[in-house]
Design a protein around this motif. Structure first.
Motif, PDB file in Angstrom:
ATOM      1  N   PHE A  47      51.218  35.435  49.372  1.00 26.76           N
ATOM      2  CA  PHE A  47      50.196  34.917  48.453  1.00 26.76           C
ATOM      3  C   PHE A  47      49.706  36.007  47.508  1.00 26.76           C
ATOM      4  N   ASP A  48      49.414  35.630  46.275  1.00 21.45           N
ATOM      5  CA  ASP A  48      48.654  36.490  45.375  1.00 21.45           C
ATOM      6  C   ASP A  48      47.186  36.072  45.485  1.00 21.45           C
ATOM      7  N   VAL A  49      46.371  36.941  46.055  1.00 23.84           N
ATOM      8  CA  VAL A  49      44.933  36.644  46.146  1.00 23.84           C
ATOM      9  C   VAL A  49      44.126  37.742  45.445  1.00 23.84           C
ATOM     10  N   SER A  50      44.716  38.253  44.364  1.00 25.84           N
ATOM     11  CA  SER A  50      44.084  39.340  43.609  1.00 25.84           C
ATOM     12  C   SER A  50      42.816  38.913  42.876  1.00 25.84           C
ATOM     13  N   HIS A  51      42.560  37.584  42.833  1.00 30.48           N
ATOM     14  CA  HIS A  51      41.327  37.124  42.195  1.00 30.48           C
ATOM     15  C   HIS A  51      40.097  37.405  43.067  1.00 30.48           C
ATOM     16  N   MET A  52      40.306  37.698  44.354  1.00 31.86           N
ATOM     17  CA  MET A  52      39.183  38.016  45.233  1.00 31.86           C
ATOM     18  C   MET A  52      38.466  39.266  44.717  1.00 31.86           C
ATOM     19  N   GLY A  53      37.187  39.402  45.074  1.00 30.99           N
ATOM     20  CA  GLY A  53      36.400  40.545  44.605  1.00 30.99           C
ATOM     21  C   GLY A  53      36.313  41.645  45.650  1.00 30.99           C
ATOM     22  N   GLU A  54      36.317  42.882  45.198  1.00 25.78           N
ATOM     23  CA  GLU A  54      36.127  44.035  46.084  1.00 25.78           C
ATOM     24  C   GLU A  54      34.967  44.880  45.570  1.00 25.78           C
TER      25      GLU A  54
END
Length: 362
Positions: A47-54
């Protein structure tokens, strides 16, 4: 203008079908939701879940600050460990659910939901006290999730450290995976074994390609948001905006394990303690349809001729082919086996309260 992750340029190579997901252009599926769902349950999905925030939190008062704003007990973490937690409002409603990573003493990373990044950061800044620095590193961080029973075998091919020895909710920082510096975390959102891999956004495409290449013999395929939702739903993992919101407390959602009322003061503690003492008015339960029909979000749930709540998530389970849902209902009707009715297109359709999760990993 919709936002894009660093992996957007390669979606087309995999035939992705793109949707607007909370202001992001993201793949809902590549080869089909059922096929992708089955791959994660049986082999592996990427999965690409790079939209999550860090968000990085550091400083001598970082621990005290996190103890004040989150529900779980951050003092229990050792470096290299993470925990699931929640940010709550004073009335016990949920600002967001998140992961808290302890990188080292006085240095933490929070992983927050994409749709809540601005809201969460504003909330955290509003409550900052003491010597604490907060940095939003979402834009420079990419996140790939490799999930499924073959995940260990795939990652092990690309790195030297014994990845199989990494325990759930533990991580290794600065590990080289396929030539890319990565934070490898034994976490996920599917109900299966797997990893979440945090990398600099410039390295995302390289790592994606290396993982797919290493996973080819193990049946690894790119997986979209559609299967991500059905997988997390079967595992009874909550989605903010459905099972959790400013109107739904962690106790109502069945997440009391992550609310440490005995750790000392934190935002929302008084309201949650009152709920625990007096009993929650509503509970999140599993329901299974006994007649034809699929329960969808916001469908009304009835018992004894009155509305007792509504469906939060529902679908036909891709794994078991049963029509099931999660519903937030009056606690009086939450006992297993209770008969309830879901309003589907104007008709009340019979269902039963059943145990969850609908799926447990083998």
């Amino acid at each position: 203008m919709l936002k894009r992750t660093p992996l957007f340029p390669i979606y087309a190579e995999h035939g992705a079908r793109i949707i607007d997901f909370g202001g992001w252009e993201l793949p809902v599926q590549f080869t089909g939701i059922q096929k992708e769902h089955d791959a994660v349950r049986g082999q592996a999905g990427l999965f690409d879940v790079s939209h999550m925030g860090e968000v990085r939190i550091h400083g001598v008062d970082a621990l005290a600050f996190l103890q004040h704003v989150t529900t779980n007990d951050v003092s229990k973490l050792v470096a290299g460990q993470c925990q699931y937690s929640l940010l709550c409002y004073p009335d016990g409603g949920v600002v967001d659910d998140l992961l808290v990573y302890k990188l080292k003493d006085d240095d933490y990373m929070l992983v927050i939901n994409a749709s809540n990044i601005e809201k969460d950061i504003a909330w955290l800044q509003q409550h900052l006290t003491g010597e604490v620095e907060l940095a939003n590193v979402s834009e420079e961080t990419a996140l790939l999730a490799l999930q499924g029973p073959r995940a260990v075998a795939i990652v092990a091919k690309l790195t030297d450290p014994p990845i199989q020895a990494l325990k759930p909710f533990h991580f290794l920082a600065d590990v080289t995976v396929g030539g890319v510096t990565t934070l490898v975390s034994r976490t996920g959102y599917t109900g299966e074994d797997g990893f979440e891999l945090y990398v600099d956004q410039k390295d995302a495409v390289t790592l994606w390609r290396k993982l797919l290449e290493a996973g080819e013999e193990h049946g690894l395929i790119p997986t979209g948001l559609g299967a991500r939702d059905t997988l997390r739903f079967e595992a009874r993992l909550p989605l903010y905006g459905q099972e959790l919101s400013s109107e739904i407390s962690p106790l109502e959602a069945g997440l009391s394990f992550f609310v440490k009322l005995d750790k000392g003061e934190f935002i929302g503690r008084d309201a949650l303690l009152e709920q625990k003492t007096n009993g929650v008015p509503r509970k999140l339960v599993g329901i299974e349809m006994q007649e034809r029909g699929i329960p969808r979000p916001h469908y009304a749930v009835y018992a004894e001729g009155k509305q007792i709540g509504e469906v939060t998530t529902g679908t036909q389970s891709p794994t078991y082919k049963t029509n099931v849902g999660l519903a937030l209902i009056d606690s009086a009707y939450s006992t297993l086996g209770t008969e309830v009715f879901v309003e589907i297109r104007g008709a009340q359709v019979k269902a039963t309260v059943v145990s969850t999760p609908f799926h447990k990993k083998k």
